[in-house]
Design an enzyme around this catalytic site. Structure first.
Site, mmCIF file in Angstrom:
data_model
loop_
_atom_site.group_PDB
_atom_site.id
_atom_site.type_symbol
_atom_site.label_atom_id
_atom_site.label_comp_id
_atom_site.label_asym_id
_atom_site.label_seq_id
_atom_site.Cartn_x
_atom_site.Cartn_y
_atom_site.Cartn_z
ATOM 1 N N GLY A 116 0.712 -1.294 0.285
ATOM 2 C CA GLY A 116 -0.088 -0.105 0.112
ATOM 3 C C GLY A 116 1.578 1.655 -0.072
ATOM 4 N N LYS A 142 -5.053 8.723 18.072
ATOM 5 C CA LYS A 142 -4.892 9.367 17.275
ATOM 6 C C LYS A 142 -6.142 10.410 15.863
ATOM 7 C CE LYS A 142 -2.259 8.902 14.071
ATOM 8 N NZ LYS A 142 -2.731 9.196 12.553
ATOM 9 N N ASP A 146 1.706 12.618 16.423
ATOM 10 C CA ASP A 146 1.097 12.214 15.028
ATOM 11 C C ASP A 146 -0.335 12.736 15.074
ATOM 12 O OD1 ASP A 146 0.487 10.433 13.169
ATOM 13 O OD2 ASP A 146 0.957 8.571 13.801
ATOM 14 N N GLU A 177 -7.917 4.141 8.896
ATOM 15 C CA GLU A 177 -8.413 3.267 10.125
ATOM 16 C C GLU A 177 -9.446 3.811 11.850
ATOM 17 O OE1 GLU A 177 -6.937 1.047 10.398
ATOM 18 O OE2 GLU A 177 -5.154 0.586 9.636
HETATM 19 N N1 LIG Z 1 -0.348 6.087 4.029
HETATM 20 C C1 LIG Z 1 0.559 7.074 5.106
HETATM 21 O O1 LIG Z 1 0.204 7.960 5.169
HETATM 22 C C2 LIG Z 1 0.813 6.226 6.415
HETATM 23 C C3 LIG Z 1 0.213 5.014 6.792
HETATM 24 N N2 LIG Z 1 0.083 4.215 7.840
HETATM 25 C C4 LIG Z 1 -0.201 3.405 8.540
HETATM 26 O O2 LIG Z 1 -0.123 2.057 7.381
HETATM 27 C C5 LIG Z 1 -0.873 1.590 7.402
HETATM 28 C C6 LIG Z 1 -1.015 0.855 5.733
HETATM 29 O O3 LIG Z 1 -1.882 2.021 5.265
HETATM 30 P P1 LIG Z 1 -2.108 2.386 3.659
HETATM 31 O O4 LIG Z 1 -0.667 1.511 3.186
HETATM 32 O O5 LIG Z 1 -2.054 3.919 4.114
HETATM 33 O O6 LIG Z 1 -3.137 1.767 3.276
HETATM 34 P P2 LIG Z 1 -3.132 1.073 1.645
HETATM 35 O O7 LIG Z 1 -5.184 1.195 1.685
HETATM 36 O O8 LIG Z 1 -2.939 2.265 0.899
HETATM 37 O O9 LIG Z 1 -3.207 -0.017 1.282
HETATM 38 C C7 LIG Z 1 -2.927 -0.912 2.286
HETATM 39 C C8 LIG Z 1 -2.732 -2.269 1.397
HETATM 40 O O10 LIG Z 1 -2.532 -3.498 2.473
HETATM 41 C C9 LIG Z 1 -2.904 -4.445 1.482
HETATM 42 N N3 LIG Z 1 -3.789 -5.740 2.256
HETATM 43 C C10 LIG Z 1 -5.125 -5.286 2.060
HETATM 44 N N4 LIG Z 1 -5.640 -6.376 3.026
HETATM 45 C C11 LIG Z 1 -4.721 -6.994 3.340
HETATM 46 C C12 LIG Z 1 -4.625 -8.653 3.470
HETATM 47 N N5 LIG Z 1 -5.569 -9.179 3.945
HETATM 48 N N6 LIG Z 1 -3.371 -9.626 3.090
HETATM 49 C C13 LIG Z 1 -2.775 -9.146 2.829
HETATM 50 N N7 LIG Z 1 -2.982 -7.477 2.401
HETATM 51 C C14 LIG Z 1 -3.500 -6.524 2.687
HETATM 52 C C15 LIG Z 1 -3.646 -4.165 0.450
HETATM 53 O O11 LIG Z 1 -3.281 -5.377 -0.478
HETATM 54 P P3 LIG Z 1 -4.251 -4.509 -1.854
HETATM 55 O O12 LIG Z 1 -4.090 -3.499 -2.945
HETATM 56 O O13 LIG Z 1 -4.838 -5.741 -2.852
HETATM 57 O O14 LIG Z 1 -5.619 -4.615 -1.219
HETATM 58 C C16 LIG Z 1 -2.698 -3.043 0.577
HETATM 59 O O15 LIG Z 1 -1.421 -3.150 -0.084
HETATM 60 C C17 LIG Z 1 -2.200 2.061 8.062
HETATM 61 O O16 LIG Z 1 -2.517 0.717 9.097
HETATM 62 C C18 LIG Z 1 -2.113 3.036 8.542
HETATM 63 O O17 LIG Z 1 -2.507 3.814 9.634
HETATM 64 C C19 LIG Z 1 0.994 4.547 9.111
HETATM 65 C C20 LIG Z 1 1.817 5.991 8.469
HETATM 66 C C21 LIG Z 1 1.927 6.674 7.005
HETATM 67 O O1 LIG Z 2 -1.019 8.017 10.159
HETATM 68 C C1 LIG Z 2 -0.402 9.277 9.179
HETATM 69 C C2 LIG Z 2 0.120 10.129 9.864
HETATM 70 O O2 LIG Z 2 1.562 9.682 10.140
HETATM 71 C C3 LIG Z 2 -1.100 8.818 8.604
HETATM 72 O O3 LIG Z 2 -2.762 9.342 8.485
HETATM 73 P P1 LIG Z 2 -3.621 8.654 8.080
HETATM 74 O O4 LIG Z 2 -4.392 7.611 7.385
HETATM 75 O O5 LIG Z 2 -4.964 9.498 8.384
HETATM 76 O O6 LIG Z 2 -3.915 9.459 6.188
#
Ligand SMILES: NC(=O)C1=CN([C@@H]2O[C@H](COP(=O)(O)OP(=O)(O)OC[C@H]3O[C@@H](n4cnc5c(N)ncnc54)[C@H](OP(=O)(O)O)[C@@H]3O)[C@@H](O)[C@H]2O)C=CC1
Ligand SMILES: O=C(CO)COP(=O)(O)O
Length: 320
Positions: free
Chosen positions: A9, A185, A238, A270
């Site tokens: 992701g 948060k 955060d 989330e």
């Molecule tokens: N985006 C950001 O700026 C930040 C995100 N985070 C945290 O990171 C975590 C992920 O967020 P983010 O990357 O943004 O989310 P995205 O929506 O961008 O991506 C989610 C990913 O998880 C995969 N996925 C979902 N379900 C499964 C599963 N059952 N098995 C394997 N893979 C799975 C998806 O695959 P598919 O595409 O195939 O559905 C996709 O690659 C969250 O908890 C978020 O809070 C933390 C800091 C910053």
């Molecule tokens: O956790 C994050 C920044 O630290 C990303 O925030 P969002 O999941 O709300 O996009």
């Protein structure tokens, strides 16, 4: 330490790009098509467009390939973490697992470290959390995060291994504080987005951030967290980012609620499931979390924003 990021992701891709500046990194995408597209275009067009994947980053859809490395960063949404661990338990057994998700599991009330312990009791676990948008990390902009690990020696080793040129890591042994801060948060960010979306003003947001922080402390300290952790990157840091930036999906969901417009349900937010999980936990623990309760009411359509504000403003007067 050999590294793989599990989950392609936005965040997993950004972490992999930054870590690839130090050496080889493997990024696992669950879809064969997505892995092939990323390898062909050297970009994650679906989740993090506009950032080139460096040559030291390989993308695979084979979990057996990704699991050849010893340290695995788990970058999937919190509500999907258990599925991932159960689906690939055999491959993940005996690995060092660094959870990168921010939330509380709706079905159990557990945070990411506890879910890992529940599914794979023998795994060595840690948490990477703190203020950082994926697009900032991928663009090479400076960020600082918390690496929390109950095992102090492992925490030191992970801090060294995962620190990069634009990702400065501070370590902590307080995994409860780090996971609660990162989860709670997001709930407060939804509330802040709602007041701004409804035009209730910056002063209302500052009040919500401050009283929201009090709620974060109330829950986290009751669970055994250290107050300094809440005041650090994973909590206050955060919260400051997520409650003030339209870069945040949680904040943007709040904006939509405040404006009364629809929000794309496919976007990872989330704080929505976490608000429900935290509200249920607060009831069990007899804790008063009025802002969280209002966020749940807004999400469920049981409360209007005006009703939520009135409920908060007319609570019995008390000491700060
Ligand atoms: N985006 C950001 O700026 C930040 C995100 N985070 C945290 O990171 C975590 C992920 O967020 P983010 O990357 O943004 O989310 P995205 O929506 O961008 O991506 C989610 C990913 O998880 C995969 N996925 C979902 N379900 C499964 C599963 N059952 N098995 C394997 N893979 C799975 C998806 O695959 P598919 O595409 O195939 O559905 C996709 O690659 C969250 O908890 C978020 O809070 C933390 C800091 C910053
Ligand atoms: O956790 C994050 C920044 O630290 C990303 O925030 P969002 O999941 O709300 O996009």
């Amino acid at each position: 330490m050999t590294l793989s990021v599990i989950g392609a992701g936005a965040f997993g891709t950004a972490l992999a790009i930054s870590l690839a500046g130090r050496g080889p990194v493997c990024l696992w995408a669950r879809s064969v098509e997505q892995a092939a597209a990323m390898n062909a275009s050297r970009e994650n067009a679906a989740r993090l467009p506009g950032h080139t994947l460096p040559p030291s980053l390989t993308v695979t859809s084979e979990i057996t390939v990704a699991a050849q490395n010893q340290t695995l960063l788990l970058a999937v949404p919190m509500q999907k973490l258990r599925d991932l661990l159960l689906d690939h338990g055999e491959m993940l057994r005996g690995k060092t697992l660094v959870a990168c998700c921010k939330g509380i599991e709706l079905s159990t009330g557990l945070g990411p470290i506890a879910v890992i312990a529940d599914c794979l009791p023998e795994a060595r676990s840690a948490l990477l959390t703190g203020p950082s948008f994926a697009h900032d990390i991928a663009a090479g902009l400076p960020t600082a995060l918390t690496l929390a690990c109950a095992d102090a020696d492992l925490g030191k080793a992970l801090q060294q291994a995962l620190n990069t040129g634009n990702l400065r890591l501070y370590r902590s042994t307080d995994t409860i504080g780090a996971e609660q801060g990162g989860a709670l948060k997001n709930v407060i960010a939804i509330a802040c987005g709602a007041v701004i979306g409804a035009g209730l003003g910056e002063s209302a947001r500052a009040a919500l951030m401050t009283r929201g922080y009090a709620e974060m402390q109330r829950m986290a300290l009751a669970l055994g967290a250290q107050p300094e952790t809440l005041a650090g990157l994973s909590g206050f840091g955060d919260m400051a980012l997520t409650c003030t930036s339209e870069g945040s999906r949680n904040y943007r969901l709040g904006l939509s609620l405040g404006r009364g417009v629809a929000f794309d349900p496919s976007v990872t937010v989330e704080g929505a499931a976490t608000a429900h999980a935290v509200a249920a936990k607060a009831r069990d623990m007899n804790l008063d979390l009025p802002i969280t309760a209002c966020v749940v009411g807004l999400l469920d359509g049981r409360l209007t924003l005006n009703a939520a504000m009135t409920a908060l403003l007319t609570r019995p007067l008390k000491e700060e």
